[in-house]
Scaffold this motif. Structure first.
Motif, mmCIF file in Angstrom:
data_model
loop_
_atom_site.group_PDB
_atom_site.id
_atom_site.type_symbol
_atom_site.label_atom_id
_atom_site.label_comp_id
_atom_site.label_asym_id
_atom_site.label_seq_id
_atom_site.Cartn_x
_atom_site.Cartn_y
_atom_site.Cartn_z
ATOM 1 N N GLY A 66 0.819 -1.215 0.000
ATOM 2 C CA GLY A 66 0.000 0.000 0.000
ATOM 3 C C GLY A 66 0.847 1.256 0.000
ATOM 4 O O GLY A 66 0.529 2.236 -0.681
ATOM 5 N N ILE A 67 1.942 1.233 0.764
ATOM 6 C CA ILE A 67 2.846 2.389 0.780
ATOM 7 C C ILE A 67 3.427 2.617 -0.611
ATOM 8 O O ILE A 67 3.458 3.742 -1.120
ATOM 9 C CB ILE A 67 3.968 2.173 1.811
ATOM 10 C CG1 ILE A 67 3.379 2.112 3.233
ATOM 11 C CG2 ILE A 67 5.018 3.280 1.710
ATOM 12 C CD1 ILE A 67 4.391 1.751 4.300
ATOM 13 N N GLY A 68 3.884 1.531 -1.238
ATOM 14 C CA GLY A 68 4.421 1.641 -2.593
ATOM 15 C C GLY A 68 3.376 2.082 -3.596
ATOM 16 O O GLY A 68 3.676 2.815 -4.553
ATOM 17 N N ALA A 69 2.129 1.637 -3.378
ATOM 18 C CA ALA A 69 1.041 1.991 -4.287
ATOM 19 C C ALA A 69 0.656 3.465 -4.165
ATOM 20 O O ALA A 69 0.063 4.035 -5.086
ATOM 21 C CB ALA A 69 -0.178 1.113 -4.021
ATOM 22 N N ILE A 70 0.985 4.071 -3.033
ATOM 23 C CA ILE A 70 0.771 5.514 -2.874
ATOM 24 C C ILE A 70 1.927 6.291 -3.499
ATOM 25 O O ILE A 70 1.733 7.247 -4.248
ATOM 26 C CB ILE A 70 0.640 5.881 -1.378
ATOM 27 C CG1 ILE A 70 -0.624 5.251 -0.789
ATOM 28 C CG2 ILE A 70 0.613 7.403 -1.203
ATOM 29 C CD1 ILE A 70 -0.713 5.377 0.721
ATOM 30 N N ILE A 71 3.144 5.846 -3.214
ATOM 31 C CA ILE A 71 4.330 6.556 -3.700
ATOM 32 C C ILE A 71 4.476 6.430 -5.215
ATOM 33 O O ILE A 71 4.720 7.420 -5.917
ATOM 34 C CB ILE A 71 5.599 6.019 -3.004
ATOM 35 C CG1 ILE A 71 5.543 6.303 -1.500
ATOM 36 C CG2 ILE A 71 6.854 6.640 -3.621
ATOM 37 C CD1 ILE A 71 6.665 5.635 -0.724
ATOM 38 N N GLY A 72 4.332 5.203 -5.731
ATOM 39 C CA GLY A 72 4.622 4.923 -7.137
ATOM 40 C C GLY A 72 3.869 5.785 -8.130
ATOM 41 O O GLY A 72 4.494 6.481 -8.960
ATOM 42 N N PRO A 73 2.519 5.777 -8.090
ATOM 43 C CA PRO A 73 1.785 6.582 -9.080
ATOM 44 C C PRO A 73 2.072 8.077 -8.978
ATOM 45 O O PRO A 73 2.251 8.753 -10.000
ATOM 46 C CB PRO A 73 0.320 6.273 -8.757
ATOM 47 C CG PRO A 73 0.350 4.956 -8.064
ATOM 48 C CD PRO A 73 1.627 4.947 -7.277
ATOM 49 N N ASN A 74 2.134 8.590 -7.746
ATOM 50 C CA ASN A 74 2.315 10.034 -7.589
ATOM 51 C C ASN A 74 3.725 10.490 -7.963
ATOM 52 O O ASN A 74 3.898 11.482 -8.685
ATOM 53 C CB ASN A 74 1.992 10.446 -6.143
ATOM 54 C CG ASN A 74 0.510 10.381 -5.840
ATOM 55 O OD1 ASN A 74 -0.281 11.133 -6.381
ATOM 56 N ND2 ASN A 74 0.122 9.459 -4.976
ATOM 57 N N LEU A 75 4.731 9.748 -7.496
ATOM 58 C CA LEU A 75 6.100 10.122 -7.840
ATOM 59 C C LEU A 75 6.375 9.861 -9.318
ATOM 60 O O LEU A 75 7.065 10.644 -9.984
ATOM 61 C CB LEU A 75 7.088 9.337 -6.971
ATOM 62 C CG LEU A 75 8.569 9.699 -7.119
ATOM 63 C CD1 LEU A 75 8.794 11.192 -6.914
ATOM 64 C CD2 LEU A 75 9.414 8.890 -6.133
#
Length: 413
Positions: free
Chosen positions: A142-151
């Motif tokens: 979930g943390i990666g799924a938040i960071i990945g698309p936005n970054l």
């Protein structure tokens, strides 16, 4: 107690490396429209490219489970990191559909190796809390799924579509540099021993299925396959739907999808509930809510970014936070502890082999129907089928009644 704290610290290091895995998996869908334009792909083709990595994950799942009996789990984790990071980097240099699919497929092979090894490490060491250990992986997803698309969208806005793949491909070097010195074999290679202080654990062990192909793990595996078609139908083409059908910008689409990752942060709660209550009932209710939210996501919802973000959160919280955590732990619980690594592989294979075709299937459905009907048929329909299978699965569990001393009864592999 001090040793347990050190073990938690090492598990946190491994979970950090899984954040990079999650970023890699979430990155492509946000960039799919740009990749499609740059390489001249059709919607079904870019849908296939969005999810074909899961074919690599699925095909590698069961073999990796058996590989873990021949190699150390730490070694398998590191090999997986190297493979998927290199493939992500090379994706930036794709020139057409064949090499794009090849790099995406290879990235899935590495991601499966890492995921299967980490599931085996967590569920073997933290015996009394297998669902929480499994769900902690999805929490970090979930943390990666938040960071990945936005970054990824931010890098895209500042440069071009190739640069996010290059940046995140190179980030695997950081994870490798941390894991090698900090994760010790007494933790990563631990095996639970039969408890000598009582009979409860021994009776649970005898009650568990010795065969990976017994009714309960097989039915849960089929439920996992349908859940995967639902999850990756959404993850594969939902951002494309937002951009091409509703006119959202890349940043807006990324923001909406990142709320799926925010919902996945409820995985720890999902694992905690699954360890204490009937996970089949929890799966059934969660999948029903997933079907409702998944269908609504493929309507315009008034063109509101807030409404789409809210529904993405609900979908992520239910199908990722609750369903993923308890399907993975449920399959592992349904077999004896000696089969834990193979059960991890069965879960990975069941989820990701069908999911490889989720984006292509949704793209084909969209060409025959419209976006809303296609989303309801695949995302909602598959979640409903998974709900029925989950409630029909047996209840035999390898850790039910495990005494409090179980986490201490370990030896190095």
């Amino acid at each position: 107690m001090q040793k347990r704290h050190v073990a938690l610290g090492m598990f946190a290091v491994l979970l950090f490396s899984y954040v990079i895995n999650a970023i890699d998996r979430q990155l492509f869908s946000v960039l799919a429209s740009d990749v499609r334009t740059a390489l001249g792909l059709t919607l079904p083709q870019v849908g296939l490219a969005s999810t074909v990595f899961t074919l690599g994950m699925g095909l590698a799942g069961i073999p990796t489970g058996y590989l873990l009996s021949k190699m150390s789990r730490k070694s398998v984790t590191l090999i997986g990191l190297v493979v998927f990071s290199a493939a992500t980097y090379l994706t930036a240099y794709s020139t057409g559909l064949p090499d794009l699919l090849a790099y995406r497929f290879i990235s899935g092979l590495g991601e499966a190796m890492q995921l299967t090894a980490l599931l085996a490490i967590g569920t073997s060491y933290f015996v009394r809390h297998r669902a929480v250990a499994a769900s902690s992986l999805n929490f970090t997803f979930g943390i990666g799924a938040i960071i990945g698309p936005n970054l990824g969208a931010a890098i895209l806005g500042a440069t071009h579509w190739k640069m996010p793949f290059i940046v995140f491909g190179l980030s695997g070097i950081v994870a490798i540099a941390v894991i090698v010195p900090l994760v010790k074999p007494w933790f990563s290679e631990a095996q639970a021993l039969p408890d000598s202080t009582g009979n409860a654990q021994d009776q649970a062990e005898l009650a568990a299925n010795e065969s990976l192909w017994a009714r309960t793990p097989v039915v849960l595996a089929i439920a996992t396959a349908f859940a995967g078609l639902s999850i990756y139908g959404y993850l594969g083409l939902y951002p494309t739907y937002l951009r091409e059908a509703l006119g959202f910008t890349p940043k807006q689409a990324a923001a909406a999808v990142s709320f799926y990752g925010l919902g996945a942060l409820l995985s720890l709660l999902g694992g905690w509930l699954g360890d204490r209550y009937d996970y089949r009932k929890l799966l059934f209710l969660s999948l029903l809510l997933s079907a409702l939210a998944g269908g609504l996501l493929f309507t315009d919802l008034g063109g509101s970014l807030t409404a789409h973000a809210a529904m993405s959160f609900v979908f992520g919280a239910t199908i990722s936070g609750m369903v993923y955590a308890n399907l993975s732990a449920g399959i592992i619980k349904s077999v004896s502890r000696a089969k834990a690594a193979q059960a991890s592989g069965l879960f990975v294979a069941s989820l990701y082999i069908p999911a490889a075709f989720a984006g292509y299937l949704l793209g084909q459905l969209k060409q025959s129907l419209d976006w809303t009907q296609a989303g309801i048929v695949q995302v909602s329909g598959c979640a409903l089928l998974a709900a029925l299978l989950a409630i029909a699965a047996g209840t035999r569990c390898a850790i039910k009644g495990t005494p409090a001393s179980a986490d201490a009864a370990r030896r190095p592999a």
